[in-house]
Design an enzyme around this catalytic site. Structure first.
Site, mmCIF file in Angstrom:
data_model
loop_
_atom_site.group_PDB
_atom_site.id
_atom_site.type_symbol
_atom_site.label_atom_id
_atom_site.label_comp_id
_atom_site.label_asym_id
_atom_site.label_seq_id
_atom_site.Cartn_x
_atom_site.Cartn_y
_atom_site.Cartn_z
ATOM 1 N N HIS A 170 0.845 -1.205 0.000
ATOM 2 C CA HIS A 170 0.000 0.000 0.000
ATOM 3 C C HIS A 170 0.877 1.251 0.000
ATOM 4 O O HIS A 170 0.649 2.184 -0.784
ATOM 5 C CB HIS A 170 -0.898 -0.027 1.233
ATOM 6 C CG HIS A 170 -1.698 1.222 1.452
ATOM 7 N ND1 HIS A 170 -3.044 1.304 1.182
ATOM 8 C CD2 HIS A 170 -1.348 2.448 1.947
ATOM 9 C CE1 HIS A 170 -3.475 2.520 1.482
ATOM 10 N NE2 HIS A 170 -2.471 3.232 1.951
ATOM 11 N N GLU A 171 1.891 1.272 0.856
ATOM 12 C CA GLU A 171 2.769 2.448 0.936
ATOM 13 C C GLU A 171 3.606 2.608 -0.335
ATOM 14 O O GLU A 171 3.872 3.724 -0.777
ATOM 15 C CB GLU A 171 3.679 2.345 2.166
ATOM 16 C CG GLU A 171 2.941 2.407 3.494
ATOM 17 C CD GLU A 171 2.007 3.609 3.585
ATOM 18 O OE1 GLU A 171 2.399 4.695 3.126
ATOM 19 O OE2 GLU A 171 0.895 3.457 4.091
ATOM 20 N N HIS A 174 1.978 4.640 -2.939
ATOM 21 C CA HIS A 174 2.190 6.079 -2.783
ATOM 22 C C HIS A 174 3.580 6.486 -3.286
ATOM 23 O O HIS A 174 3.752 7.566 -3.853
ATOM 24 C CB HIS A 174 2.037 6.474 -1.314
ATOM 25 C CG HIS A 174 0.650 6.312 -0.774
ATOM 26 N ND1 HIS A 174 -0.468 6.795 -1.417
ATOM 27 C CD2 HIS A 174 0.187 5.716 0.366
ATOM 28 C CE1 HIS A 174 -1.548 6.522 -0.708
ATOM 29 N NE2 HIS A 174 -1.180 5.868 0.379
ATOM 30 N N GLU A 248 -6.446 6.634 -0.959
ATOM 31 C CA GLU A 248 -6.340 5.469 -0.088
ATOM 32 C C GLU A 248 -7.027 4.260 -0.705
ATOM 33 O O GLU A 248 -6.523 3.138 -0.631
ATOM 34 C CB GLU A 248 -6.926 5.789 1.290
ATOM 35 C CG GLU A 248 -6.157 6.844 2.057
ATOM 36 C CD GLU A 248 -4.686 6.495 2.211
ATOM 37 O OE1 GLU A 248 -4.373 5.343 2.563
ATOM 38 O OE2 GLU A 248 -3.851 7.373 1.959
#
Length: 651
Positions: A170-171, A174, A248
């Site tokens: 997930h990170e 980004h 998100e």
């Protein structure tokens, strides 16, 4: 939505942030002007019945407020100029050493290194918020080359390896999609419009402790600024909420695409909902970084929430989810068992497991063999462009195979601060003894005889590496490399350039390695100056495109006719109406060095077409060598389009 669409979305969100910031500044200026009008009696009727307009003080007040907000914004951004590690250190995070012997730290580093290699980006710096028992994480930086990934101690104590992979994936979404740069700018913007509230609070506190007879008026001024500052707080939270929520959802979806399963990231989200600590930060003020976190670290109301509702996020991943699972998770983790260093899939990275966990089972390891140096394959242009910034399970398995198959001594040297440079030098040592002797002289000149001898010893091991292990080894050395001071790194880049010129010619393999490492080091030296997206169109760089495709075609095909055909095929994908002749440049290295910086200024849509065209060119003959694949990866890195190690084939 692919990488290039994400980049375009990030640009649109930046423009949106600027518009909202402007509106916020206007509202704050109006509010301060109103306070000044009331305080000075401007606008009241005088004894002669004429209103006192007082334009001068109002203009000065407005300009003063704009100047304070602008300077505060620039100041905050300047404090973050060092990149991702600056954000982590300002929160008091502990860096994870590259040579750590701590079991949890080592497993955390292994997970992040494998995902970085699979993503085609340098391994980021790694930090842990040791005092935070909640489950949370964030990625910070201007570009992948200066990225830092920070997790809380709660992640290590409560998440399994699979769940942590989901959070880190997930990170990395980004990291890859341009969100980090926007996040840092958002920190500066938010600070700028919050500064009046901060100043007002400080004035009120200091004046309140003073016993001076005149302090009452100053206290009132401080309270007035504090009240006006709440307009800034309102807008700061509104801006962060409006930009962060949808990202998100996209990052959750990217994590699933990466890991090819929902259990990991969904399991982490469920533990946030089930455990009392949740994701809220307690030992640090999460207000400033709320929009960067994996989970809600502050506890905002629905209007200002920077994250979608937790149940909504889980339901999108697992539609059959029942919120009653939260209670079961809370019960299981009331008194977790200490199971120590184990590969139990139910155990956390720190060696804790839920009370009803069976510690006997171990997860089946995935393995992958390394591909041959060249093989018959036809790549999918759209498939490869879709891979940019979006690795999947196959990339993760391949990265794990590449990482674990590197000999232990080389792995250890790559992680060592003093040896990281020497490992990269060893990868460039020539097979010919005469050339190698000249290279050793170069290393001795810029370093010392001891370093040169150590490079020679490491080269005995690097020569045995599979061709696909070379760039991953350099990627593993990157975290230690960027800890060197700027003068040392500048000497390092100069030494690389001299090493590849030692035999009077530059091979494609040497160029790719040196160029890739140089790009990453230069980005890390000046992270805030790194250009991630550009504005120029394809028609403005026609000459650079011709040089690039000429080099790719010439080095990927055995005869001139095959090369010309590949050149035309690839260039037509980018410039359909152009009919340039095939004329490979005499000095291909200089041509690429001129072309790549200009091509990096292309719009995301232009870069996507370049990647598609290059894919068509290198696979035109149905055979793709490792050198061709690494050239494509190097060009993508120069365009800030990270490409995973295994390229997507047709069908």
């Amino acid at each position: 939505m692919n990488f290039f669409a994400h980049q375009e979305l990030a640009r649109k969100q930046t423009r949106r942030m600027i518009v909202l910031f402007t509106i916020a500044v206007i509202c704050i200026v109006i509010a301060v002007d109103f306070v000044v009008m009331v305080a000075l009696g401007i606008g009241r009727e005088s004894r002669r019945g004429v209103a006192d307009v007082g334009i001068g003080p109002m203009i000065l007040t407005s300009l003063g407020v704009v100047a304070v907000i602008g300077l505060a914004t620039l100041y905050r951004i300047s404090t973050l100029r060092a990149g991702g590690s600056a954000v982590a250190r300002q929160l008091g995070a502990t860096p994870v050493p590259v040579d750590t012997i701590d079991f949890a730290y080592r497993r955390l580093r292994n997970v992040i290194e494998e995902i970085a290699i699979a993503s085609g980006v340098p391994v980021p710096e790694i930090f842990v918020l040791e005092e935070e028992t909640a489950i949370n994480a964030f990625a910070s930086g201007y570009s992948p080359a200066d990225a830092a990934v920070t997790v809380t101690r709660g992640c290590l104590d409560k998440l399994t390896r699979e769940e942590l992979q989901g959070v880190i994936a997930h990170e990395f979404s980004h990291v890859l999609n341009g969100d980090m740069r926007l996040n840092i700018r958002l920190m500066g913007v938010a600070f700028g419009i919050l500064v009046l509230a901060i100043v007002g609070r400080r004035i009120a506190e200091i004046s309140g402790r003073s016993r001076s007879r005149d302090s009452g008026g100053i206290v009132i001024l401080g309270i007035a600024l504090l009240v006006v500052g709440y307009i800034g707080i309102f807008f700061a939270r509104l801006i962060k909420a409006s930009i962060s929520r949808q990202r998100e959802y996209l990052a959750d979806a990217s994590a699933v695409q990466f890991t090819r399963q929902t259990e990991g990231i969904a399991g982490a989200l469920k533990k946030i909902g089930g455990l009392a600590e949740g994701s809220k930060l307690t030992s640090h003020d999460g207000e400033e970084v709320a929009h960067m976190l994996f989970g809600d670290g502050v506890g905002y109301s629905a209007l200002f929430a920077t994250h979608p509702a937790l149940v909504d996020r889980i339901t999108r991943l697992q539609p059959q989810f029942n919120p009653a699972e939260f209670a079961e998770i809370a019960k299981d983790w009331t008194q977790p068992l200490r199971v120590g260093e184990t590969d139990d899939p139910n155990a956390s990275l720190s060696g804790f497991a839920p009370a009803r966990s069976s510690t006997a089972a171990a997860s089946a390891s995935q393995s992958a063999s390394l591909p041959p140096a060249a093989r018959e394959m036809r790549l999918s242009a759209s498939g490869v462009s879709d891979q940019v910034g979006h690795p999947d399970t196959g990339d993760y398995v391949a990265a794990a195979a590449l990482s674990t198959s590197i000999p232990g001594a080389l792995n250890l040297a790559a992680h060592g601060r003093d040896q990281s440079m020497l490992v990269v030098y060893a990868l460039l040592l020539h097979a010919d003894q005469t050339v190698r002797d000249r290279q050793i002289e170069v290393i001795t000149h810029y370093h010392d005889a001891g370093s040169a001898a150590e490079v020679s010893a490491l080269a005995e091991q690097t020569r045995a590496l599979h061709p696909m292990q070379r760039l991953p080894l350099a990627a593993m050395a990157f975290p230690a490399l960027r800890r060197h001071p700027r003068p040392s790194l500048e000497v390092f880049i100069l030494t690389l350039q001299q090493l590849i010129k030692a035999d009077g010619r530059v091979s494609l393999e040497e160029y790719c390695l040196a160029k890739l490492v140089s790009i990453q080091v230069i980005d890390a030296l000046s992270p805030s100056a790194t250009r991630v997206t550009g504005r120029i169109k394809l028609g403005d760089v026609k000459a650079e495109l011709c040089d690039l495709f000429s080099v790719v075609a010439e080095y990927g095909h055995d005869d001139a006719e095959s090369a010309r055909r590949a050149y035309v095929l690839g260039l037509n994908e980018v410039l359909p109406n152009a009919k340039p002749s095939y004329e490979p440049p005499e000095n291909w290295q200089a041509a690429l060095d001129r072309a790549l910086p200009n091509l990096d200024r292309l719009t995301p849509a232009g870069k996507e077409l370049v990647v598609r065209g290059l894919t068509c060119a290198i696979s035109a003959d149905g055979v793709v060598s490792v050198n061709e694949a690494e050239l494509l990866r190097t060009v993508c890195a120069a365009l800030h389009c990270p490409l995973p190690p295994i390229l997507q084939q047709q069908g």
